[in-house]
Design a protein around this motif. Sequence first.
Motif, PDB file in Angstrom:
ATOM      1  N   GLY A  24       0.807  -1.218   0.000  1.00 52.45           N
ATOM      2  CA  GLY A  24       0.000   0.000   0.000  1.00 52.45           C
ATOM      3  C   GLY A  24       0.836   1.262   0.000  1.00 52.45           C
ATOM      4  O   GLY A  24       0.321   2.352   0.228  1.00 52.45           O
ATOM      5  N   CYS A  25       2.122   1.147  -0.272  1.00 56.62           N
ATOM      6  CA  CYS A  25       3.019   2.301  -0.286  1.00 56.62           C
ATOM      7  C   CYS A  25       2.830   3.079  -1.597  1.00 56.62           C
ATOM      8  O   CYS A  25       2.679   2.500  -2.665  1.00 56.62           O
ATOM      9  CB  CYS A  25       4.461   1.815  -0.173  1.00 56.62           C
ATOM     10  SG  CYS A  25       5.669   3.139  -0.120  1.00 56.62           S
ATOM     11  N   SER A  26       2.848   4.398  -1.501  1.00 53.76           N
ATOM     12  CA  SER A  26       2.730   5.232  -2.702  1.00 53.76           C
ATOM     13  C   SER A  26       4.116   5.587  -3.213  1.00 53.76           C
ATOM     14  O   SER A  26       5.128   5.380  -2.537  1.00 53.76           O
ATOM     15  CB  SER A  26       1.944   6.501  -2.384  1.00 53.76           C
ATOM     16  OG  SER A  26       2.710   7.340  -1.538  1.00 53.76           O
ATOM     17  N   LEU A  27       4.151   6.137  -4.397  1.00 47.92           N
ATOM     18  CA  LEU A  27       5.402   6.550  -5.004  1.00 47.92           C
ATOM     19  C   LEU A  27       6.108   7.598  -4.129  1.00 47.92           C
ATOM     20  O   LEU A  27       7.319   7.538  -3.935  1.00 47.92           O
ATOM     21  CB  LEU A  27       5.092   7.115  -6.393  1.00 47.92           C
ATOM     22  CG  LEU A  27       6.200   7.221  -7.388  1.00 47.92           C
ATOM     23  CD1 LEU A  27       5.653   6.986  -8.779  1.00 47.92           C
ATOM     24  CD2 LEU A  27       6.840   8.555  -7.326  1.00 47.92           C
ATOM     25  N   GLU A  28       5.359   8.522  -3.600  1.00 50.41           N
ATOM     26  CA  GLU A  28       5.918   9.580  -2.757  1.00 50.41           C
ATOM     27  C   GLU A  28       6.520   9.006  -1.468  1.00 50.41           C
ATOM     28  O   GLU A  28       7.599   9.402  -1.041  1.00 50.41           O
ATOM     29  CB  GLU A  28       4.832  10.603  -2.417  1.00 50.41           C
ATOM     30  CG  GLU A  28       5.325  11.793  -1.637  1.00 50.41           C
ATOM     31  CD  GLU A  28       6.202  12.734  -2.448  1.00 50.41           C
ATOM     32  OE1 GLU A  28       7.095  13.368  -1.854  1.00 50.41           O
ATOM     33  OE2 GLU A  28       6.001  12.828  -3.658  1.00 50.41           O
ATOM     34  N   LEU A  29       5.830   8.063  -0.841  1.00 48.93           N
ATOM     35  CA  LEU A  29       6.347   7.460   0.390  1.00 48.93           C
ATOM     36  C   LEU A  29       7.620   6.662   0.129  1.00 48.93           C
ATOM     37  O   LEU A  29       8.534   6.658   0.954  1.00 48.93           O
ATOM     38  CB  LEU A  29       5.286   6.570   1.029  1.00 48.93           C
ATOM     39  CG  LEU A  29       4.087   7.290   1.648  1.00 48.93           C
ATOM     40  CD1 LEU A  29       3.044   6.290   2.117  1.00 48.93           C
ATOM     41  CD2 LEU A  29       4.538   8.171   2.800  1.00 48.93           C
ATOM     42  N   ALA A  30       7.671   5.990  -1.006  1.00 46.85           N
ATOM     43  CA  ALA A  30       8.880   5.235  -1.347  1.00 46.85           C
ATOM     44  C   ALA A  30      10.061   6.185  -1.529  1.00 46.85           C
ATOM     45  O   ALA A  30      11.181   5.884  -1.104  1.00 46.85           O
ATOM     46  CB  ALA A  30       8.655   4.424  -2.613  1.00 46.85           C
ATOM     47  N   THR A  59       0.311   7.396  -6.729  1.00 46.95           N
ATOM     48  CA  THR A  59       0.107   6.063  -7.295  1.00 46.95           C
ATOM     49  C   THR A  59       0.618   4.998  -6.336  1.00 46.95           C
ATOM     50  O   THR A  59       1.727   5.093  -5.831  1.00 46.95           O
ATOM     51  CB  THR A  59       0.855   5.937  -8.641  1.00 46.95           C
ATOM     52  OG1 THR A  59       0.412   6.974  -9.511  1.00 46.95           O
ATOM     53  CG2 THR A  59       0.616   4.587  -9.273  1.00 46.95           C
ATOM     54  N   LEU A  60      -0.210   3.982  -6.096  1.00 51.25           N
ATOM     55  CA  LEU A  60       0.198   2.891  -5.211  1.00 51.25           C
ATOM     56  C   LEU A  60       1.096   1.926  -5.977  1.00 51.25           C
ATOM     57  O   LEU A  60       0.850   1.608  -7.138  1.00 51.25           O
ATOM     58  CB  LEU A  60      -1.029   2.153  -4.676  1.00 51.25           C
ATOM     59  CG  LEU A  60      -1.947   2.975  -3.775  1.00 51.25           C
ATOM     60  CD1 LEU A  60      -3.113   2.126  -3.308  1.00 51.25           C
ATOM     61  CD2 LEU A  60      -1.184   3.531  -2.585  1.00 51.25           C
ATOM     62  N   LEU A  61       2.132   1.461  -5.296  1.00 54.37           N
ATOM     63  CA  LEU A  61       3.104   0.574  -5.920  1.00 54.37           C
ATOM     64  C   LEU A  61       2.714  -0.881  -5.729  1.00 54.37           C
ATOM     65  O   LEU A  61       1.992  -1.222  -4.798  1.00 54.37           O
ATOM     66  CB  LEU A  61       4.489   0.827  -5.313  1.00 54.37           C
ATOM     67  CG  LEU A  61       5.019   2.246  -5.473  1.00 54.37           C
ATOM     68  CD1 LEU A  61       6.321   2.401  -4.713  1.00 54.37           C
ATOM     69  CD2 LEU A  61       5.218   2.581  -6.931  1.00 54.37           C
ATOM     70  N   ARG A  62       3.227  -1.734  -6.633  1.00 53.80           N
ATOM     71  CA  ARG A  62       3.004  -3.170  -6.549  1.00 53.80           C
ATOM     72  C   ARG A  62       4.352  -3.878  -6.496  1.00 53.80           C
ATOM     73  O   ARG A  62       5.385  -3.295  -6.814  1.00 53.80           O
ATOM     74  CB  ARG A  62       2.207  -3.658  -7.762  1.00 53.80           C
ATOM     75  CG  ARG A  62       0.802  -3.083  -7.795  1.00 53.80           C
ATOM     76  CD  ARG A  62       0.020  -3.634  -8.938  1.00 53.80           C
ATOM     77  NE  ARG A  62       0.607  -3.156 -10.195  1.00 53.80           N
ATOM     78  CZ  ARG A  62       0.101  -3.379 -11.383  1.00 53.80           C
ATOM     79  NH1 ARG A  62      -0.988  -4.084 -11.506  1.00 53.80           N
ATOM     80  NH2 ARG A  62       0.674  -2.916 -12.464  1.00 53.80           N
ATOM     81  N   GLU A  63       4.328  -5.131  -6.134  1.00 55.38           N
ATOM     82  CA  GLU A  63       5.536  -5.950  -6.054  1.00 55.38           C
ATOM     83  C   GLU A  63       6.281  -5.933  -7.392  1.00 55.38           C
ATOM     84  O   GLU A  63       5.694  -6.116  -8.443  1.00 55.38           O
ATOM     85  CB  GLU A  63       5.159  -7.397  -5.701  1.00 55.38           C
ATOM     86  CG  GLU A  63       6.310  -8.364  -5.681  1.00 55.38           C
ATOM     87  CD  GLU A  63       7.270  -8.140  -4.528  1.00 55.38           C
ATOM     88  OE1 GLU A  63       8.467  -8.408  -4.719  1.00 55.38           O
ATOM     89  OE2 GLU A  63       6.837  -7.695  -3.451  1.00 55.38           O
TER      90      GLU A  63
END
Length: 107
Positions: A24-30, A59-63
């Motif tokens: 559930g991490c977003s691009l900004e949080l990463a 945008t939410l990231l995926r594996e």
Amino acid sequence: MNITLMYASAPRTVHELPLEVPVGCSLELALKQSGWLERFPELRSLPAGIWNRRGERTTLLREGDRVEWYRPLRVDPKVARRERFVGQGARGTGLFAQRRPGSKAGY
């Protein structure tokens, strides 16, 4: 989740960082978790994308996602191609410019 961050800070200089982020991490949080904001402050204003498709910071990231930041182009690719063509001339360009000795034209 495992993702990869990519950024080319200069021509022929690419930075790659494999990173583990929560689901559930977003691009900004990463970006914040990576610490790259301190290392590359210009990333705040550059557009970003996932696997070469532009995305928003929310945008939410995926594996397995590959997150990239895009610098502006210094030269318009169309202008660069025209300049190369002028320098090479018509005979040294194109699909069949380099033929094997003794071969027919177009092969």
